[in-house]
Design a protein around this motif. Sequence first.
Motif, short mmCIF file in Angstrom:
data_model
loop_
_atom_site.label_atom_id
_atom_site.label_comp_id
_atom_site.label_asym_id
_atom_site.label_seq_id
_atom_site.Cartn_x
_atom_site.Cartn_y
_atom_site.Cartn_z
N SER A 281 -3.61 -10.63 4.29
CA SER A 281 -3.69 -11.40 5.49
C SER A 281 -4.96 -11.18 6.37
CB SER A 281 -2.52 -11.25 6.42
OG SER A 281 -2.23 -10.02 6.87
N LYS A 282 -5.35 -9.92 5.96
CA LYS A 282 -6.67 -9.46 6.82
C LYS A 282 -7.95 -10.16 6.19
CE LYS A 282 -4.41 -5.08 7.27
NZ LYS A 282 -4.36 -3.48 6.68
N TYR B 130 6.78 -6.19 1.33
CA TYR B 130 6.51 -5.15 2.19
C TYR B 130 7.64 -4.31 2.89
CZ TYR B 130 3.54 -2.44 5.30
OH TYR B 130 2.90 -1.60 6.27
N PHE B 131 8.42 -5.45 3.70
CA PHE B 131 9.47 -4.89 4.41
C PHE B 131 10.43 -4.17 3.65
CE2 PHE B 131 9.02 -8.80 7.56
CZ PHE B 131 7.81 -8.28 8.16
N GLU C 233 -8.34 -0.18 6.06
CA GLU C 233 -8.99 0.57 6.93
C GLU C 233 -9.74 1.59 6.49
OE1 GLU C 233 -5.98 -1.14 7.40
OE2 GLU C 233 -6.81 -2.63 8.63
N HIS D 241 8.96 -0.61 3.45
CA HIS D 241 8.71 -0.01 4.87
C HIS D 241 9.83 -0.13 5.96
CE1 HIS D 241 5.31 1.56 2.43
NE2 HIS D 241 5.11 0.28 1.95
N GLU E 142 3.80 -16.56 1.77
CA GLU E 142 3.57 -15.52 2.91
C GLU E 142 4.93 -14.54 3.14
OE1 GLU E 142 0.62 -14.68 4.17
OE2 GLU E 142 -0.26 -16.32 3.21
N ASN F 231 -0.05 -7.92 -1.08
CA ASN F 231 1.38 -7.83 -0.01
C ASN F 231 0.83 -7.15 1.12
OD1 ASN F 231 3.28 -9.03 -1.55
ND2 ASN F 231 3.60 -7.02 -2.55
N THR F 232 -0.17 -6.27 1.01
CA THR F 232 -0.53 -5.41 2.16
C THR F 232 -1.43 -5.95 3.14
OG1 THR F 232 0.51 -3.43 1.15
CG2 THR F 232 -0.53 -3.04 3.26
N ASP G 231 -5.55 0.87 -2.57
CA ASP G 231 -4.37 1.02 -2.72
C ASP G 231 -3.90 2.26 -1.95
OD1 ASP G 231 -1.23 0.48 -3.60
OD2 ASP G 231 -1.78 2.22 -5.18
N GLN G 232 -4.46 3.45 -2.22
CA GLN G 232 -4.25 4.62 -1.94
C GLN G 232 -4.61 5.05 -0.38
OE1 GLN G 232 -6.24 7.88 -4.15
NE2 GLN G 232 -5.72 6.78 -5.88
N HIS H 255 5.68 -12.16 0.19
CA HIS H 255 4.70 -10.94 0.64
C HIS H 255 5.37 -10.16 1.73
CE1 HIS H 255 0.94 -13.08 -1.45
NE2 HIS H 255 1.87 -12.75 -2.38
N HIS H 256 5.65 -10.73 2.74
CA HIS H 256 6.23 -9.79 3.85
C HIS H 256 7.51 -9.04 3.50
CE1 HIS H 256 3.83 -10.87 7.42
NE2 HIS H 256 3.66 -11.90 6.85
N GLN H 257 8.20 -9.91 2.74
CA GLN H 257 9.57 -9.26 2.44
C GLN H 257 9.51 -7.97 1.41
OE1 GLN H 257 12.56 -10.07 3.83
NE2 GLN H 257 11.48 -11.70 5.19
N GLY I 70 -5.23 2.40 1.84
CA GLY I 70 -5.45 1.21 2.79
C GLY I 70 -6.82 0.67 3.10
#
Lengths: 223, 223
Positions: free
Chosen positions: B134-135, B191-192, B42, B195, B184, B130-131, B37-38, B187-189, B40
Motif C-alpha cells: 500500500s506504500k 497481516y492482522f 522504511e 500482528h 486489500e 501484504n505489509t 522482508d527483514q 492482505h490486511h487480514q 521493513g
Amino acid sequence: MNDLHINISIESSFYCKDPESTELGKKIVQVGIELMDQLGYEAFTFKKLGVEINSNESSIYRYFESKHAFLVYLVNWYWSWIEYKLVFATANIVSAEERLKKSIELLTEEVKEDSSFTFINEVLLCKIINTESSKAYYTIDVDKENEKGFYKTYKRVVQRVCDFVLEVNPQFKYPHMLISTIIEGAHHQNYFSKHLPALTDVEEGKNNIVEFYLKLTKSVLSL
Amino acid sequence: MNDLHINISIESSFYCKDPESTELGKKIVQVGIELMDQLGYEAFTFKKLGVEINSNESSIYRYFESKHAFLVYLVNWYWSWIEYKLVFATANIVSAEERLKKSIELLTEEVKEDSSFTFINEVLLCKIINTESSKAYYTIDVDKENEKGFYKTYKRVVQRVCDFVLEVNPQFKYPHMLISTIIEGAHHQNYFSKHLPALTDVEEGKNNIVEFYLKLTKSVLSL
DNA sequence: GCATTTATGATAGTAATACTATTATATTTG
DNA sequence: CAAATATAATAGTATTACTATCATAAATGC
C-alpha cells in the motif's frame, strides 16, 4: 451535537506533554493536520511545522517524541471521536439491526463537514486517516507498539460494532473480519475514488461506498 | 507448473536497466526481497543491500532509480505473477461461478511455498506485498505515478476478476469495489492475523480468510 | 512585586538517508 | 588487442530525524 463541546480525551501514553493543555500544543495539532494533509506523511517534518506556526522544532518535540508518534496520536484521536459518534448514534435505538446499519454508515461515509466543536478540523483529519493511517501499523515495530496500546482505540471501535453484528446474527463466525474489512475497505475506496478510479465503481455525486458496504453487510448476515 | 519455467516479463518503465538481464540485477532483486522482508520498507536502503550482495550502492541505482521504484517493481512483478496464475487457473473452466471461486481463492490465500521457477522467493514477496504494497500508492505522487502506469498490472488483475463477477451476475453494480475490497482486505487480514489478532477471527491452522471472502462473495452476488 | 519555576525559543550538532557525480577498475565484445 | 560497457570505490550534497545545551519569556507562588 455542535453545541455539546464535548472534548475527546486522549490517553497520556500518546504524547509527551498533552497538546490540549496549551495554546502551542493545540496549534501543533491543528496546523500539523493541515500541513500533513498538504505534504503527505513522508514529506511532513516538525521543522516545517515549526516554521508554519512560528515556533521551534525543539518545542514540538516536547509534545510528541516523533513524527510517527504524532501520527499515532491523530489516529487515536480519530477513533476516539468515531467511538463517541458511534455511542451517540446508537444510543436509545431499540433495533439491533438499525444500530448496526447506523454504525456501518458512520464507518464508511466520508466526513465532509467540520463539526468545529474542537480545535481539530475533522474533514482534513479524515483525509489523513484515509491516506496515512495504515502507516501507523504497517511498521516493523507493530508488535512492540501493539503491546504499548497504540492501536487500542481502533480495536475498541471494531469490538463495539462486532457486538452489534453478533446481536443481529449470533451464529456469524467472522464479525471482526467483517468490520475491519469494511473499515479498511471504505478508507481504500474513498482514496481510490479520488486517485485510482479504475479500482472502484464510484459515480459522481452518489455515495456508492456506503451503499455497497451496507449491501455487503446485509447479504453476508442474511438480513 | 514448476516445470514450465515461464518468466514473468516486466515492462521497461519499471526499471532503469532490466534486472533480469544480468546476474547482478537478479541478485539485487533476490536479496533485496529478503532484506526488505527483514528490515521493513522504511529501514531498507540500497547501501545495506550493497553490503549484503558485496556490491555497491551506486551499482544498484543503475537498475532502479529509487527505493520507491524498487517497491513499485516488486508490486508489478507480484501482480504479473498473480495474473499468470489467474489465467492458468481459470483456463478451460466452463462454469463462470467456478472461475470466480478459483479467482477469489487465489487472491486471498497466503502463498506458503515457493514455486521456485524464478529467482524470486514468492513466499517472501507475498509477505512484502501484504505489509508494504500500500506504500506504493499511498504517496503524494499517486496521480503522477498512476499516469505513468505504475499501478496498471494491479488494475488489470482487478478488471479480469470483475469480468468473472459480471458473468456470474450481470446486474451487480459494484464489481470493482467488491474485488479491490477483497484483495486489500485479505492482505490486511493476513497481516492482522500475525500482528493484530483482535481485528480478525483467524483460528490456528484454519484458513478462515479464504473461507470468509468466499462466503462474502457468494452472499453479495446471491449465489 | 519579586523570585522561582516552567515553557518556549534559538542554536548547534549528529548519524543516517537518499541520493548524484566522478573516477577507477574490471569484464565483455568486435 | 582496443574499445566499449559494466561495475566498484570514493566523495559529496541536502535533508531528515533527532538530541543537547543554553538563553529568554511567561506564569505562578508567596
